[in-house]
Write a protein that holds these residues in place. Structure first.
Motif, PDB file in Angstrom:
ATOM      1  N   ALA A 158       0.877  -1.175   0.014  1.00  0.00           N
ATOM      2  CA  ALA A 158       0.113   0.106   0.033  1.00  0.00           C
ATOM      3  C   ALA A 158       1.016   1.040  -0.007  1.00  0.00           C
ATOM      4  O   ALA A 158       0.512   2.134  -0.575  1.00  0.00           O
ATOM      5  CB  ALA A 158      -1.063   0.044   1.070  1.00  0.00           C
ATOM      6  N   LEU A 159       2.015   1.337   0.853  1.00  0.00           N
ATOM      7  CA  LEU A 159       2.825   2.540   0.708  1.00  0.00           C
ATOM      8  C   LEU A 159       3.530   2.642  -0.617  1.00  0.00           C
ATOM      9  O   LEU A 159       3.585   3.616  -1.017  1.00  0.00           O
ATOM     10  CB  LEU A 159       3.916   2.064   1.769  1.00  0.00           C
ATOM     11  CG  LEU A 159       4.991   3.092   1.876  1.00  0.00           C
ATOM     12  CD1 LEU A 159       4.540   4.542   2.303  1.00  0.00           C
ATOM     13  CD2 LEU A 159       6.354   2.688   2.865  1.00  0.00           C
ATOM     14  N   ALA A 160       4.068   1.516  -1.234  1.00  0.00           N
ATOM     15  CA  ALA A 160       4.463   1.675  -2.625  1.00  0.00           C
ATOM     16  C   ALA A 160       3.496   1.998  -3.662  1.00  0.00           C
ATOM     17  O   ALA A 160       3.958   3.130  -4.560  1.00  0.00           O
ATOM     18  CB  ALA A 160       5.028   0.324  -3.231  1.00  0.00           C
ATOM     19  N   ALA A 161       2.176   1.541  -3.527  1.00  0.00           N
ATOM     20  CA  ALA A 161       1.112   2.110  -4.403  1.00  0.00           C
ATOM     21  C   ALA A 161       0.986   3.558  -4.288  1.00  0.00           C
ATOM     22  O   ALA A 161       0.756   4.405  -5.120  1.00  0.00           O
ATOM     23  CB  ALA A 161       0.130   1.327  -4.348  1.00  0.00           C
ATOM     24  N   GLY A 162       0.443   3.714  -3.059  1.00  0.00           N
ATOM     25  CA  GLY A 162       0.173   5.092  -2.671  1.00  0.00           C
ATOM     26  C   GLY A 162       1.183   6.406  -3.049  1.00  0.00           C
ATOM     27  O   GLY A 162       0.893   7.284  -3.675  1.00  0.00           O
ATOM     28  N   SER A 163       2.421   6.114  -2.581  1.00  0.00           N
ATOM     29  CA  SER A 163       3.323   6.810  -2.648  1.00  0.00           C
ATOM     30  C   SER A 163       3.955   7.072  -4.374  1.00  0.00           C
ATOM     31  O   SER A 163       4.243   8.066  -4.686  1.00  0.00           O
ATOM     32  CB  SER A 163       4.951   6.652  -2.162  1.00  0.00           C
ATOM     33  OG  SER A 163       5.340   5.365  -2.470  1.00  0.00           O
ATOM     34  N   THR A 164       3.419   6.136  -5.057  1.00  0.00           N
ATOM     35  CA  THR A 164       3.970   6.324  -6.335  1.00  0.00           C
ATOM     36  C   THR A 164       2.577   6.634  -7.100  1.00  0.00           C
ATOM     37  O   THR A 164       2.929   7.940  -7.867  1.00  0.00           O
ATOM     38  CB  THR A 164       4.149   4.849  -7.010  1.00  0.00           C
ATOM     39  OG1 THR A 164       5.265   4.198  -6.486  1.00  0.00           O
ATOM     40  CG2 THR A 164       4.380   4.998  -8.727  1.00  0.00           C
ATOM     41  N   ILE A 165       1.421   6.493  -6.923  1.00  0.00           N
ATOM     42  CA  ILE A 165       0.285   6.988  -7.665  1.00  0.00           C
ATOM     43  C   ILE A 165      -0.081   8.670  -7.408  1.00  0.00           C
ATOM     44  O   ILE A 165      -0.654   9.239  -8.112  1.00  0.00           O
ATOM     45  CB  ILE A 165      -1.067   6.135  -7.524  1.00  0.00           C
ATOM     46  CG1 ILE A 165      -0.969   4.739  -7.933  1.00  0.00           C
ATOM     47  CG2 ILE A 165      -2.210   6.899  -7.749  1.00  0.00           C
ATOM     48  CD1 ILE A 165      -0.744   4.717  -9.431  1.00  0.00           C
ATOM     49  N   ALA A 166       0.570   8.846  -6.233  1.00  0.00           N
ATOM     50  CA  ALA A 166       0.401  10.351  -5.906  1.00  0.00           C
ATOM     51  C   ALA A 166       1.006  11.172  -7.002  1.00  0.00           C
ATOM     52  O   ALA A 166       0.498  12.435  -7.197  1.00  0.00           O
ATOM     53  CB  ALA A 166       1.284  10.559  -4.437  1.00  0.00           C
ATOM     54  N   GLY A 167       1.797  10.483  -7.873  1.00  0.00           N
ATOM     55  CA  GLY A 167       2.322  11.167  -8.982  1.00  0.00           C
ATOM     56  C   GLY A 167       1.223  11.625  -9.903  1.00  0.00           C
ATOM     57  O   GLY A 167       1.504  12.654 -11.094  1.00  0.00           O
ATOM     58  N   TYR A 195      -6.469   0.143  -5.930  1.00  0.00           N
ATOM     59  CA  TYR A 195      -5.374  -0.641  -5.258  1.00  0.00           C
ATOM     60  C   TYR A 195      -5.784  -0.899  -3.768  1.00  0.00           C
ATOM     61  O   TYR A 195      -5.506  -1.936  -3.356  1.00  0.00           O
ATOM     62  CB  TYR A 195      -4.022   0.348  -5.074  1.00  0.00           C
ATOM     63  CG  TYR A 195      -3.382   0.498  -6.098  1.00  0.00           C
ATOM     64  CD1 TYR A 195      -2.480  -0.830  -6.521  1.00  0.00           C
ATOM     65  CD2 TYR A 195      -3.525   1.508  -7.341  1.00  0.00           C
ATOM     66  CE1 TYR A 195      -1.816  -0.369  -7.834  1.00  0.00           C
ATOM     67  CE2 TYR A 195      -2.626   1.548  -8.223  1.00  0.00           C
ATOM     68  CZ  TYR A 195      -1.722   0.660  -8.725  1.00  0.00           C
ATOM     69  OH  TYR A 195      -1.072   0.436  -9.851  1.00  0.00           O
ATOM     70  N   ALA A 196      -6.626  -0.019  -3.243  1.00  0.00           N
ATOM     71  CA  ALA A 196      -7.148  -0.287  -1.822  1.00  0.00           C
ATOM     72  C   ALA A 196      -7.992  -1.534  -1.822  1.00  0.00           C
ATOM     73  O   ALA A 196      -7.830  -2.358  -1.059  1.00  0.00           O
ATOM     74  CB  ALA A 196      -8.202   0.932  -1.176  1.00  0.00           C
ATOM     75  N   ILE A 197      -9.075  -1.868  -2.813  1.00  0.00           N
ATOM     76  CA  ILE A 197      -9.661  -3.050  -2.708  1.00  0.00           C
ATOM     77  C   ILE A 197      -9.033  -4.237  -2.991  1.00  0.00           C
ATOM     78  O   ILE A 197      -9.204  -5.255  -2.214  1.00  0.00           O
ATOM     79  CB  ILE A 197     -10.808  -2.865  -4.032  1.00  0.00           C
ATOM     80  CG1 ILE A 197     -11.764  -1.689  -3.658  1.00  0.00           C
ATOM     81  CG2 ILE A 197     -11.554  -4.224  -4.153  1.00  0.00           C
ATOM     82  CD1 ILE A 197     -12.658  -1.578  -4.665  1.00  0.00           C
ATOM     83  N   PHE A 198      -7.862  -4.209  -3.853  1.00  0.00           N
ATOM     84  CA  PHE A 198      -7.129  -5.352  -4.321  1.00  0.00           C
ATOM     85  C   PHE A 198      -6.186  -5.712  -3.076  1.00  0.00           C
ATOM     86  O   PHE A 198      -6.255  -6.774  -2.871  1.00  0.00           O
ATOM     87  CB  PHE A 198      -6.488  -5.036  -5.645  1.00  0.00           C
ATOM     88  CG  PHE A 198      -5.832  -6.225  -6.134  1.00  0.00           C
ATOM     89  CD1 PHE A 198      -4.539  -6.743  -5.880  1.00  0.00           C
ATOM     90  CD2 PHE A 198      -6.687  -7.131  -6.945  1.00  0.00           C
ATOM     91  CE1 PHE A 198      -4.005  -8.036  -6.301  1.00  0.00           C
ATOM     92  CE2 PHE A 198      -6.117  -8.185  -7.497  1.00  0.00           C
ATOM     93  CZ  PHE A 198      -4.877  -8.715  -7.077  1.00  0.00           C
ATOM     94  N   VAL A 199      -5.418  -4.736  -2.579  1.00  0.00           N
ATOM     95  CA  VAL A 199      -4.529  -5.099  -1.490  1.00  0.00           C
ATOM     96  C   VAL A 199      -5.429  -5.513  -0.384  1.00  0.00           C
ATOM     97  O   VAL A 199      -4.576  -6.335   0.485  1.00  0.00           O
ATOM     98  CB  VAL A 199      -3.651  -3.937  -1.260  1.00  0.00           C
ATOM     99  CG1 VAL A 199      -2.724  -4.142  -0.114  1.00  0.00           C
ATOM    100  CG2 VAL A 199      -2.833  -3.637  -2.540  1.00  0.00           C
ATOM    101  N   THR A 200      -6.478  -4.974  -0.136  1.00  0.00           N
ATOM    102  CA  THR A 200      -7.226  -5.314   0.827  1.00  0.00           C
ATOM    103  C   THR A 200      -7.647  -6.816   0.883  1.00  0.00           C
ATOM    104  O   THR A 200      -7.770  -7.474   1.837  1.00  0.00           O
ATOM    105  CB  THR A 200      -8.305  -4.609   1.259  1.00  0.00           C
ATOM    106  OG1 THR A 200      -7.879  -3.115   1.398  1.00  0.00           O
ATOM    107  CG2 THR A 200      -9.088  -4.756   2.708  1.00  0.00           C
ATOM    108  N   LEU A 201      -8.137  -7.276  -0.046  1.00  0.00           N
ATOM    109  CA  LEU A 201      -8.636  -8.465  -0.496  1.00  0.00           C
ATOM    110  C   LEU A 201      -7.759  -9.788  -0.555  1.00  0.00           C
ATOM    111  O   LEU A 201      -8.183 -10.713  -0.413  1.00  0.00           O
ATOM    112  CB  LEU A 201      -9.741  -8.418  -1.597  1.00  0.00           C
ATOM    113  CG  LEU A 201     -10.727  -7.726  -1.473  1.00  0.00           C
ATOM    114  CD1 LEU A 201     -11.841  -7.538  -2.751  1.00  0.00           C
ATOM    115  CD2 LEU A 201     -11.851  -7.815  -0.202  1.00  0.00           C
ATOM    116  N   ILE A 202      -6.465  -9.468  -1.071  1.00  0.00           N
ATOM    117  CA  ILE A 202      -5.757 -10.418  -1.567  1.00  0.00           C
ATOM    118  C   ILE A 202      -5.104 -11.284  -0.188  1.00  0.00           C
ATOM    119  O   ILE A 202      -5.103 -10.709   0.623  1.00  0.00           O
ATOM    120  CB  ILE A 202      -4.350  -9.720  -2.394  1.00  0.00           C
ATOM    121  CG1 ILE A 202      -3.775 -10.846  -2.881  1.00  0.00           C
ATOM    122  CG2 ILE A 202      -3.607  -9.218  -1.348  1.00  0.00           C
ATOM    123  CD1 ILE A 202      -2.707 -10.488  -3.745  1.00  0.00           C
TER     124      ILE A 202
END
Length: 397
Positions: free
Chosen positions: A337-346, A390-397
Motif C-alpha cells: 500500500a505504501l509503494a502504490a500510494g507514494s507512486t500513484i501520488a504522481g 489498489y485499496a480494494i485489491f490489496v485489502t482482499l488479496i
C-alpha cells in the motif's frame, strides 16, 4: 509552482525550486554542509547518464526509427494513447520511470508536432503511463526500490507482481478511459506516423546508441534475474547508468555537444529539491503528521501517501513512513500500500512525482507545457479511481 503561469514572465519549475533551496540556506534552516550532504549522488549520476543517452538518441535520429517501429500499428489517437499507456508503462517497470520520462518526452512531442493530436494529450498519457506502470516493479521508481531493499523482502519482483500487477493493469485502463472522456473531441483523430522529411541520421552515433541501449537493457535484465536467486538487487543503478552512457562519452565524436545539450536545468532542480526537502525534514513537521495519520490500515496508508507526497518528495516520505509501518508490525500488504500510494501520488498533481517535472521541463524546452491546473483536472479524478482500485485489491488479496 502551482501559480507560476499567472505571471507576466512565468518562472520555470527549476528556478522556483532553486529559489526555495537558496532561501533555506540564507535563513539558516540548513547548514551548507548538510545541504551538500543531502544531494544524493546516486540519483544525480543516474539522471546525468540517462540524459546523455536520451540526447544521443535524438541527435543520432535513432529515436525516430524506434518511434516508427513502436507506433506503426496505431491508426487513431485512441489507439495511439493505448500504445503509450501500456508500452511506456511496461518500460517504466523495467527501466525506472525517470529514464522513460527522459527518453519518452521528445518521442511523444515529435509525434504531436507531425500530427493533429494535441501535445497535452501525449504528455499527460506519458506522465500517467510511467507513473502507473512503475508501481508494479521494485525497480520502477526509487521509492519502490527503497521498500524492497529496506524491508528485507525476498524475491521482490515476485512480491510486487503478485500484489500490484493486476491493479496496475486496471489502473492503466482507467487512465485510458479518463483521458478518453477529457479529450473526447480528439479521441478518434486519424493517426499515421510519418517520419520527419530530414532525419539527421548519424550512422556512427546510431551504432553507439544501440550499444548503450543493449547495455542498459542487458544490465537491467541481469538485475532482475539475479534478484530471483539472491533475493536482492545487486547492480546499483548509477553503475548501470554509467556503463550504458560510457560508449557515448568515450567513443562518440559528438560527446562534448551531447553533454553540453543535455537538460542541465532538471539536474539543478533535483539538487535544489534535495536541499529543500532536507530542510523540511529537519523541522520534523511531516514526521509528526505521518505519525498522526497512522499505519493501521491499507486505506489510511494509501491516503496518507498520496497527500503527503504532494508536499515532500515521495522518496523521503517512504524513508520516513516505512520504519513506522515495520515498527507497527505491518506486513507485506501495508508495504505494498505504501509503494502504490507514494507512486500513484504522481498522478494527482505535477508535484507528486519527479518524473512529471522531467516531462514538463523537457516539454518547455521544446515550446510545450502543461499547467498545474490542466494536469490536476485529469489527474485528480484518475488518482481517486486508481487509489480505490489498489485499496480494494490489496485489502482482499
Amino acid at each position: 509552482m502551482a501559480v507560476r503561469q499567472w505571471f507576466r514572465f512565468p518562472l520555470r519549475i527549476w528556478q522556483i525550486m532553486l529559489g526555495g533551496a537558496v532561501a533555506v540556506l540564507l535563513f539558516f534552516q540548513i547548514t551548507p554542509g548538510n545541504a551538500l550532504a543531502a544531494i544524493n549522488p546516486d540519483v544525480m549520476v543516474f539522471l546525468f547518464c540517462m540524459f546523455v543517452i536520451g540526447e544521443a538518441l535524438c541527435r543520432s535520429g535513432y529515436l525516430d526509427t524506434l518511434t516508427n517501429a513502436f507506433f506503426r500499428y496505431a491508426h487513431t489517437s485512441r489507439e495511439l494513447v493505448f500504445f503509450v499507456l501500456f508500452g511506456f508503462g511496461a518500460f517504466s517497470a523495467l527501466l525506472m520511470n525517470d529514464t522513460v520520462a527522459i527518453i519518452g518526452t521528445p518521442l511523444v512531442l515529435g509525434i504531436a508536432s507531425r500530427s493533429r493530436i494535441p501535445a497535452k494529450l501525449m504528455l499527460l498519457s506519458l506522465a500517467f503511463a510511467i507513473t502507473t506502470g512503475s508501481v508494479a516493479s521494485p525497480i520502477g521508481n526509487p521509492q519502490n526500490l527503497l521498500i524492497a531493499v529496506n524491508s528485507g523482502m525476498h524475491t521482490p519482483f515476485v512480491t510486487f507482481a503478485v500484489w500490484l500487477l493486476l491493479p496496475t493493469l486496471a489502473s492503466l485502463c482507467a487512465a485510458w478511459i479518463v483521458l478518453s472522456l477529457y479529450f473526447r473531441k480528439d479521441w478518434k483523430t486519424a493517426f499515421s506516423y510519418e517520419p520527419p522529411s530530414e532525419i539527421p541520421h548519424d550512422p556512427a552515433l546510431v551504432r553507439i546508441v544501440q550499444c548503450s541501449l543493449v547495455i542498459l537493457i542487458g544490465l537491467t535484465i541481469a538485475n532482475i534475474s539475479i534478484s530471483f536467486i539472491a533475493a536482492a538487487i545487486v547492480i546499483p543503478l548509477p553503475l548501470i547508468g554509467l556503463a550504458a552512457a560510457l560508449p557515448v562519452l568515450v567513443f562518440s565524436s559528438q560527446r562534448f555537444d551531447v553533454v553540453k545539450s543535455i537538460d542541465w536545468t532538471t539536474l539543478i532542480f533535483f539538487a535544489a529539491m534535495f536541499v529543500l526537502m532536507a530542510a523540511v525534514w529537519e523541522t520534523g513537521f511531516f514526521q509528526s503528521l505521518a505519525g498522526i495519520a497512522g499505519v493501521s490500515s491499507v486505506p489510511a496508508i494509501l491516503a496518507t501517501s498520496v497527500i503527503i507526497s504532494q508536499f515532500i518528495s515521495n522518496v523521503p516520505f517512504v524513508a520516513l513512513f516505512q520504519p513506522l509501518i515495520l515498527q507497527a508490525g505491518g506486513g507485506t500488504a501495508r508495504l505494498m500500500a505504501l509503494a502504490a500510494g507514494s507512486t500513484i501520488a504522481g498522478n494527482l498533481t505535477i508535484l507528486g512525482a519527479a518524473s512529471n517535472v522531467i516531462i514538463i521541463q523537457q516539454a518547455e524546452a521544446r515550446g510545450e507545457t502543461i499547467t498545474f491546473t490542466e494536469f490536476a483536472k485529469v489527474g485528480v479524478p484518475l488518482t481517486l479511481i486508481q487509489i480505490a482500485m489498489y485499496a480494494i485489491f490489496v485489502t482482499l488479496i
